[in-house]
Design a protein around this motif. Structure first.
Motif, PDB file in Angstrom:
ATOM      1  N   THR A 119      -9.337  30.873 -20.042  1.00 56.17           N
ATOM      2  CA  THR A 119     -10.759  30.597 -20.280  1.00 56.17           C
ATOM      3  C   THR A 119     -10.999  29.108 -20.456  1.00 56.17           C
ATOM      4  N   LEU A 120     -10.121  28.448 -21.221  1.00 55.14           N
ATOM      5  CA  LEU A 120     -10.236  26.997 -21.412  1.00 55.14           C
ATOM      6  C   LEU A 120     -10.042  26.249 -20.095  1.00 55.14           C
ATOM      7  N   THR A 121      -9.062  26.683 -19.314  1.00 56.77           N
ATOM      8  CA  THR A 121      -8.801  26.033 -18.023  1.00 56.77           C
ATOM      9  C   THR A 121     -10.001  26.156 -17.099  1.00 56.77           C
ATOM     10  N   LEU A 122     -10.598  27.346 -17.057  1.00 56.70           N
ATOM     11  CA  LEU A 122     -11.786  27.543 -16.228  1.00 56.70           C
ATOM     12  C   LEU A 122     -12.941  26.672 -16.713  1.00 56.70           C
ATOM     13  N   GLY A 123     -13.059  26.510 -18.025  1.00 54.60           N
ATOM     14  CA  GLY A 123     -14.102  25.635 -18.558  1.00 54.60           C
ATOM     15  C   GLY A 123     -13.880  24.189 -18.151  1.00 54.60           C
ATOM     16  N   MET A 124     -12.634  23.744 -18.193  1.00 52.90           N
ATOM     17  CA  MET A 124     -12.333  22.366 -17.783  1.00 52.90           C
ATOM     18  C   MET A 124     -12.618  22.165 -16.295  1.00 52.90           C
ATOM     19  N   LEU A 125     -12.420  23.212 -15.509  1.00 51.42           N
ATOM     20  CA  LEU A 125     -12.666  23.109 -14.072  1.00 51.42           C
ATOM     21  C   LEU A 125     -14.146  22.968 -13.736  1.00 51.42           C
ATOM     22  N   THR A 126     -15.014  23.339 -14.676  1.00 41.64           N
ATOM     23  CA  THR A 126     -16.449  23.199 -14.410  1.00 41.64           C
ATOM     24  C   THR A 126     -16.909  21.747 -14.518  1.00 41.64           C
ATOM     25  N   ILE A 127     -16.094  20.894 -15.153  1.00 37.53           N
ATOM     26  CA  ILE A 127     -16.506  19.494 -15.338  1.00 37.53           C
ATOM     27  C   ILE A 127     -16.685  18.770 -14.005  1.00 37.53           C
ATOM     28  N   PRO A 128     -15.726  18.883 -13.047  1.00 35.31           N
ATOM     29  CA  PRO A 128     -15.970  18.254 -11.737  1.00 35.31           C
ATOM     30  C   PRO A 128     -17.201  18.793 -11.031  1.00 35.31           C
ATOM     31  N   PHE A 129     -17.478  20.085 -11.199  1.00 34.51           N
ATOM     32  CA  PHE A 129     -18.683  20.662 -10.593  1.00 34.51           C
ATOM     33  C   PHE A 129     -19.942  20.051 -11.224  1.00 34.51           C
ATOM     34  N   SER A 130     -19.890  19.859 -12.551  1.00 36.12           N
ATOM     35  CA  SER A 130     -21.036  19.261 -13.241  1.00 36.12           C
ATOM     36  C   SER A 130     -21.249  17.814 -12.790  1.00 36.12           C
ATOM     37  N   ALA A 131     -20.154  17.124 -12.487  1.00 39.80           N
ATOM     38  CA  ALA A 131     -20.260  15.727 -12.043  1.00 39.80           C
ATOM     39  C   ALA A 131     -20.981  15.615 -10.703  1.00 39.80           C
ATOM     40  N   GLY A 132     -21.051  16.724  -9.985  1.00 38.63           N
ATOM     41  CA  GLY A 132     -21.728  16.704  -8.686  1.00 38.63           C
ATOM     42  C   GLY A 132     -23.232  16.833  -8.791  1.00 38.63           C
ATOM     43  N   HIS A 133     -23.745  17.102  -9.968  1.00 35.78           N
ATOM     44  CA  HIS A 133     -25.208  17.194 -10.160  1.00 35.78           C
ATOM     45  C   HIS A 133     -25.543  16.701 -11.557  1.00 35.78           C
ATOM     46  N   MET A 134     -25.541  15.398 -11.696  1.00 36.05           N
ATOM     47  CA  MET A 134     -25.754  14.768 -13.004  1.00 36.05           C
ATOM     48  C   MET A 134     -27.204  14.809 -13.463  1.00 36.05           C
TER      49      MET A 134
ATOM     50  N   GLY B 100     -28.597  17.422 -14.388  1.00 32.55           N
ATOM     51  CA  GLY B 100     -28.672  18.441 -15.428  1.00 32.55           C
ATOM     52  C   GLY B 100     -29.361  19.722 -15.011  1.00 32.55           C
ATOM     53  N   SER B 101     -29.601  19.893 -13.714  1.00 30.54           N
ATOM     54  CA  SER B 101     -30.343  21.065 -13.252  1.00 30.54           C
ATOM     55  C   SER B 101     -29.586  22.370 -13.525  1.00 30.54           C
ATOM     56  N   VAL B 102     -28.282  22.363 -13.284  1.00 32.03           N
ATOM     57  CA  VAL B 102     -27.491  23.577 -13.523  1.00 32.03           C
ATOM     58  C   VAL B 102     -27.358  23.841 -15.021  1.00 32.03           C
ATOM     59  N   MET B 103     -27.231  22.768 -15.791  1.00 32.56           N
ATOM     60  CA  MET B 103     -27.140  22.919 -17.245  1.00 32.56           C
ATOM     61  C   MET B 103     -28.395  23.608 -17.786  1.00 32.56           C
ATOM     62  N   ILE B 104     -29.544  23.273 -17.231  1.00 31.96           N
ATOM     63  CA  ILE B 104     -30.795  23.899 -17.664  1.00 31.96           C
ATOM     64  C   ILE B 104     -30.811  25.381 -17.295  1.00 31.96           C
ATOM     65  N   LEU B 105     -30.292  25.721 -16.116  1.00 37.26           N
ATOM     66  CA  LEU B 105     -30.225  27.119 -15.705  1.00 37.26           C
ATOM     67  C   LEU B 105     -29.323  27.916 -16.652  1.00 37.26           C
ATOM     68  N   LEU B 106     -28.176  27.337 -17.009  1.00 32.85           N
ATOM     69  CA  LEU B 106     -27.251  28.004 -17.928  1.00 32.85           C
ATOM     70  C   LEU B 106     -27.895  28.192 -19.303  1.00 32.85           C
TER      71      LEU B 106
END
Length: 229
Positions: free
Chosen positions: A137-152, A154-160
């Motif tokens: 679970t932690l590893t999968l969470g860390m893997l989301t960081i590069p994905f977040s860097a692709g849309h700074m 914050g649009s996806v963060m708002i959806l979540l």
């Protein structure tokens, strides 16, 4: 796909929370002698202090970070002067630091339990399984960081955040917010929600005792009287 998305992110969250709460209550009521962390410190201290401290600090930081990040209304943090973009950057940095600490900690704890024969004999299969589940679970969470860097932006963060806030306020159609979100976030959410399902059946229940110990600070004073003849 819509049916599966609704099942996983509209219905499953409530199933997970119900099992988490009711399962914890039933276990406390019926099996209080199993309500413990089963420390192995007496068997060997090596790696325990470092691994346990890193793991607990990281996990606690991630828990409250997710709690505040997902459930804080957008208007509130905007009113405090924090833009959506800066909030996402803060989440990425803080999540990266806390996630790295928790990952190193859980790896140390796993290595200790799997390589020391004496400690291994005191562990159940569920003890190992839950540590592995947390690691994934932690590893999968860390893997989301590069994905977040692709849309700074914050649009996806708002959806979540909209999804999480809709779930806790029992709003229908919460899963629609995640329809276009990347698989990386969805898998991390599924593993995170399933952790709540597993919680009542593992030693993780001692977390409740940690929260409950706060009440100790507000307990009534004990009255001690001298014995009179």
């Amino acid at each position: 796909m819509n049916y599966l998305n609704n099942l996983l992110f509209d219905i499953y969250p409530y199933i997970a929370l119900s099992i988490f709460l009711l399962g914890s209550l039933i276990r406390y009521d019926r099996d209080q002698y199993t309500w413990k962390a089963d420390s192995s410190q007496l068997l060997r201290r090596g790696q325990l202090r470092l691994g346990s401290n890193l793991f607990h600090i990281g996990i606690i930081g991630l828990f409250f970070g997710h709690f505040a990040g997902l459930l804080t209304p957008k208007d509130l943090y905007h009113a405090l002067g924090l833009s959506t973009e800066n909030k996402q950057l803060l989440a990425m940095v803080a999540g990266g630091v806390m996630g790295s600490m928790a990952l190193i900690g859980v790896l140390l704890l796993l290595h200790r339990r799997l390589t020391d024969p004496r400690i291994r004999k005191t562990c159940t299969g569920m003890d190992i399984f839950i540590l592995v589940w947390i690691f994934v679970t932690l590893t999968l969470g860390m893997l989301t960081i590069p994905f977040s860097a692709g849309h700074m932006d914050g649009s996806v963060m708002i959806l979540l955040a909209n999804w999480a806030q809709s779930i806790v306020t029992f709003q229908p159609g919460a899963a629609e917010y995640l329809a276009t979100v990347s698989w990386a976030y969805k898998i991390h959410l599924l593993f995170g929600m399933t952790l709540f399902v597993l919680f009542p059946f593992t030693r993780l229940v001692h977390v409740w005792s940690g929260f409950g110990s706060v009440s100790y600070l507000f307990r009534p004073h004990q009255v001690v009287r001298k014995k009179t003849r």
